[in-house]
Design a protein around this motif. Structure first.
Motif, PDB file in Angstrom:
ATOM      1  N   ARG A 165       0.836  -1.192   0.000  1.00 43.30           N
ATOM      2  CA  ARG A 165       0.000   0.000   0.000  1.00 43.30           C
ATOM      3  C   ARG A 165       0.875   1.249   0.000  1.00 43.30           C
ATOM      4  NH1 ARG A 165      -3.713  -0.318   5.016  1.00 43.30           N
ATOM      5  NH2 ARG A 165      -5.436   0.231   3.631  1.00 43.30           N
ATOM      6  N   GLY A 166       0.264   2.409  -0.102  1.00 39.05           N
ATOM      7  CA  GLY A 166       0.991   3.667  -0.003  1.00 39.05           C
ATOM      8  C   GLY A 166       1.258   4.311  -1.346  1.00 39.05           C
ATOM      9  N   THR A 167       1.648   5.561  -1.310  1.00 41.75           N
ATOM     10  CA  THR A 167       1.811   6.351  -2.530  1.00 41.75           C
ATOM     11  C   THR A 167       2.872   5.788  -3.471  1.00 41.75           C
ATOM     12  OG1 THR A 167       3.325   7.810  -1.311  1.00 41.75           O
ATOM     13  CG2 THR A 167       1.010   8.488  -1.450  1.00 41.75           C
ATOM     14  N   ALA A 168       3.967   5.272  -2.922  1.00 41.53           N
ATOM     15  CA  ALA A 168       5.028   4.740  -3.778  1.00 41.53           C
ATOM     16  C   ALA A 168       4.571   3.495  -4.520  1.00 41.53           C
ATOM     17  CB  ALA A 168       6.273   4.440  -2.939  1.00 41.53           C
ATOM     18  N   VAL A 169       3.743   2.680  -3.886  1.00 44.20           N
ATOM     19  CA  VAL A 169       3.218   1.476  -4.538  1.00 44.20           C
ATOM     20  C   VAL A 169       2.185   1.860  -5.586  1.00 44.20           C
ATOM     21  CG1 VAL A 169       1.906  -0.651  -4.174  1.00 44.20           C
ATOM     22  CG2 VAL A 169       3.677   0.032  -2.537  1.00 44.20           C
ATOM     23  N   GLU A 170       1.307   2.794  -5.262  1.00 38.59           N
ATOM     24  CA  GLU A 170       0.268   3.222  -6.199  1.00 38.59           C
ATOM     25  C   GLU A 170       0.860   3.819  -7.469  1.00 38.59           C
ATOM     26  OE1 GLU A 170      -1.928   5.898  -3.797  1.00 38.59           O
ATOM     27  OE2 GLU A 170      -2.787   4.327  -2.510  1.00 38.59           O
ATOM     28  N   ALA A 171       2.070   4.384  -7.378  1.00 37.73           N
ATOM     29  CA  ALA A 171       2.710   5.002  -8.540  1.00 37.73           C
ATOM     30  C   ALA A 171       3.390   3.983  -9.456  1.00 37.73           C
ATOM     31  CB  ALA A 171       3.741   6.032  -8.074  1.00 37.73           C
ATOM     32  N   SER A 188       3.982   0.918 -12.088  1.00 42.06           N
ATOM     33  CA  SER A 188       3.292   0.311 -13.223  1.00 42.06           C
ATOM     34  C   SER A 188       2.858  -1.098 -12.848  1.00 42.06           C
ATOM     35  CB  SER A 188       4.236   0.246 -14.427  1.00 42.06           C
ATOM     36  OG  SER A 188       5.275  -0.705 -14.175  1.00 42.06           O
ATOM     37  N   MET A 189       2.027  -1.727 -13.681  1.00 40.68           N
ATOM     38  CA  MET A 189       1.613  -3.099 -13.402  1.00 40.68           C
ATOM     39  C   MET A 189       2.807  -4.041 -13.427  1.00 40.68           C
ATOM     40  SD  MET A 189      -1.409  -3.246 -12.427  1.00 40.68           S
ATOM     41  CE  MET A 189      -1.271  -5.010 -12.231  1.00 40.68           C
ATOM     42  N   GLU A 190       3.724  -3.839 -14.341  1.00 38.37           N
ATOM     43  CA  GLU A 190       4.877  -4.741 -14.428  1.00 38.37           C
ATOM     44  C   GLU A 190       5.754  -4.595 -13.195  1.00 38.37           C
ATOM     45  OE1 GLU A 190       6.764  -4.921 -18.201  1.00 38.37           O
ATOM     46  OE2 GLU A 190       4.898  -5.520 -19.167  1.00 38.37           O
ATOM     47  N   ALA A 191       5.885  -3.379 -12.684  1.00 38.45           N
ATOM     48  CA  ALA A 191       6.655  -3.168 -11.458  1.00 38.45           C
ATOM     49  C   ALA A 191       5.944  -3.784 -10.257  1.00 38.45           C
ATOM     50  CB  ALA A 191       6.878  -1.677 -11.231  1.00 38.45           C
ATOM     51  N   ARG A 192       4.616  -3.692 -10.230  1.00 41.05           N
ATOM     52  CA  ARG A 192       3.860  -4.322  -9.142  1.00 41.05           C
ATOM     53  C   ARG A 192       4.035  -5.839  -9.178  1.00 41.05           C
ATOM     54  NH1 ARG A 192      -1.938  -0.966  -9.258  1.00 41.05           N
ATOM     55  NH2 ARG A 192      -1.009   1.120  -9.159  1.00 41.05           N
ATOM     56  N   MET A 193       4.116  -6.400 -10.384  1.00 45.59           N
ATOM     57  CA  MET A 193       4.351  -7.843 -10.490  1.00 45.59           C
ATOM     58  C   MET A 193       5.711  -8.223  -9.925  1.00 45.59           C
ATOM     59  SD  MET A 193       2.617  -9.122 -14.062  1.00 45.59           S
ATOM     60  CE  MET A 193       2.261  -7.663 -15.031  1.00 45.59           C
ATOM     61  N   THR A 194       6.726  -7.404 -10.172  1.00 45.55           N
ATOM     62  CA  THR A 194       8.046  -7.639  -9.590  1.00 45.55           C
ATOM     63  C   THR A 194       7.973  -7.616  -8.066  1.00 45.55           C
ATOM     64  OG1 THR A 194       9.219  -6.705 -11.491  1.00 45.55           O
ATOM     65  CG2 THR A 194      10.393  -6.710  -9.389  1.00 45.55           C
ATOM     66  N   LEU A 195       7.262  -6.639  -7.536  1.00 42.81           N
ATOM     67  CA  LEU A 195       7.123  -6.493  -6.086  1.00 42.81           C
ATOM     68  C   LEU A 195       6.437  -7.717  -5.478  1.00 42.81           C
ATOM     69  CD1 LEU A 195       7.352  -4.612  -3.593  1.00 42.81           C
ATOM     70  CD2 LEU A 195       5.157  -3.614  -4.276  1.00 42.81           C
TER      71      LEU A 195
END
Length: 466
Positions: free
Chosen positions: A204-210, A212-219
């Motif tokens: 969660r949080g502003t850094a996560v919301e910013a 991309s989908m591909e970066a969220r997949m990495t996370l």
């Protein structure tokens, strides 16, 4: 009562609860690859069972696939047999399969999102621990074992005990050059490889919301490296933009109805998490691993730690073993560590954005003499897009080895792509365990941009160092 996102999805998929407290979950999608599935099909036959929903099951070949020449026979007999069984089993039970050479083939966690198979609010399982990747879409996704694969094939359900909830809030804005890979390495170095054990992690949080989908997949991919069963991000406009227009995704009024439902999939105000962690995204920098598990990571601009830097006897002993295996001395600047090979790929960083990040660094530069940089796309579709965008030409001019085949490659070292004993690699994969990339191999986990800069510098480096 206010509920977390993970708990909402879990509750909506609970068929029943046993007297022992175990829930029976309905599974919306099961993904298969060739390594961990033969036993499940053997057990199905022995019990005289069929696959309940082959239409909710998809297979791909990824772990053993050759990457130099996709027409080449799989060299390892065991790996070749696994692929043969995968093809025979999927054909017998009517399960769609993306074979080597098919346009939809690739790493299971890469092809599922790009083909529009993952939807917010769904449950997804696969015989692979990095199924957590798919939680980036606000899905509850986790890896399962062979016996559980059989259970899902036969019943489309899975018995599991409820997970606890872990909130990871990343505030602020990630500085230039800091990626989702750096963020997750920083998190694991803080909470350890068991910090998320038994939990579903919501980022969660502003850094996560910013991101991309591909970066969220990495996370979400490396949530399992913190010991968690699942990692997820609440769906939002970024999620919807990624999904819109993909094969199988609804259109027209059906799309509007889905988006309305997906938009409701958020943690309620006042929901209680079992554990909370907060990070200041603005204070992060590029990270690299120095040891033999992902928690043994540190900022690129730091030095190799000493065992004396750790608080407990167990941590000190682990650091001593890791330094001995990695051939490193305490106090050495991370940037002074030379490498023999650089690997860009895997389900963590084998997507088109990862290849673009590396190409941005490599453009107009050359891989230094004596370094072999191997780039393996996460899917056949990623490779086609890289060629369409001219990234293949950038890689060729830089002297990097951009492979023809898509697959897990050096991440799992189950094909011909592996390090020799004593060789050291900067790698964008997710694990740096002893022997992970070949017997006696030494792995430094890095982001795609650090991988590319390291290939140019011949030592661990970031783009700013060039």
């Amino acid at each position: 009562m206010p509920s977390t996102l993970a708990r909402k999805i879990w509750r909506e998929h609970t068929v029943r609860t046993s007297d022992s407290g175990e829930d029976l979950l309905y599974v919306d999608l099961q993904l298969l690859h060739e390594v961990n599935t033969p036993q499940a099909f053997d057990r199905l036959r022995a019990a005289g069972r069929t696959v309940r929903r082959p239409d909710l099951t998809v297979g791909t070949e990824d772990h053993n696939t050759p990457t130099v020449d996709i027409r080449r026979r799989i060299a390892d007999p065991a790996g070749r047999r696994q692929s043969e069984l995968m093809r025979a089993n999927c054909a017998e039970f009517g399960i769609p399969l993306h074979r080597l050479g098919d346009p939809g083939q690739g790493i299971v966690h890469v092809i599922a999102p790009e083909q529009g198979l993952i939807r917010p609010g769904t449950t997804v399982v696969c015989c692979d621990s990095h199924t957590t990747t798919l939680g980036a879409f606000g899905a509850l996704a986790f890896g399962i074992g062979a016996s559980q694969v059989e259970h899902v094939l036969a019943t489309q359900t899975l018995p599991m005990r409820p997970l606890k909830d872990l909130s990871v809030t990343v505030g602020g804005t990630l500085p230039p050059g800091v990626t989702a890979k750096d963020l997750v390495l920083a998190l694991i170095s803080r909470i350890g490889t068991s910090g998320g054990q038994g939990h579903a992690v919501e980022y969660r949080g502003t850094a996560v919301e910013a991101l991309s989908m591909e970066a969220r997949m990495t996370l979400c991919n490396m949530s399992v490296e913190a010991g968690s069963r699942a990692g997820l991000v609440a769906p939002d406009a970024t999620t919807f933009r990624y999904l819109r227009g993909r094969p199988g995704v609804p259109t027209g009024a059906d799309w509007d109805e889905e988006v309305a439902h997906w938009s409701s999939l958020r943690t309620d105000d006042g929901a209680v998490f079992d554990k909370r962690v907060s990070l200041d995204g603005g204070m992060l920098s590029p990270y690299v691993s120095w040891g033999t598990n992902p928690a043994q990571s540190a900022p690129l601009d730091s030095r190799v730690p000493s065992p004396d830097d750790f608080a407990t006897a167990e941590e000190r002993a682990a650091a001593e073993r890791a330094l001995a295996y990695m051939g490193l001395a305490p106090g050495v600047p991370m940037r002074d560590i030379g490498v023999d090979m650089v690997f860009l790929g895997s389900c963590t960083n084998g997507r088109i954005e990862d290849l673009r990040a590396a190409a941005d660094v490599l453009k107009g530069r050359r891989v230094t003499d004596g370094i072999h940089m191997v780039i393996v796309p996460g899917s056949a579709a990623v490779r086609r897009q890289a060629v369409d965008e001219g990234l293949d030409a950038v890689f060729a001019e830089a002297g990097a080895d951009f492979r023809a085949g898509a697959g897990c490659s050096m991440c799992a070292a189950l094909n011909e792509d592996r390090l020799r004993p004593g060789q050291r690699a900067a790698s964008t994969n997710n694990r740096n365990y002893e022997g992970r990339q070949g017997k006696g191999s030494r792995t430094h986990i890095v982001s795609p941009s650090v991988a590319a800069a390291t290939a140019v510098a011949g030592r661990l480096a970031g783009p700013a160092d060039l």
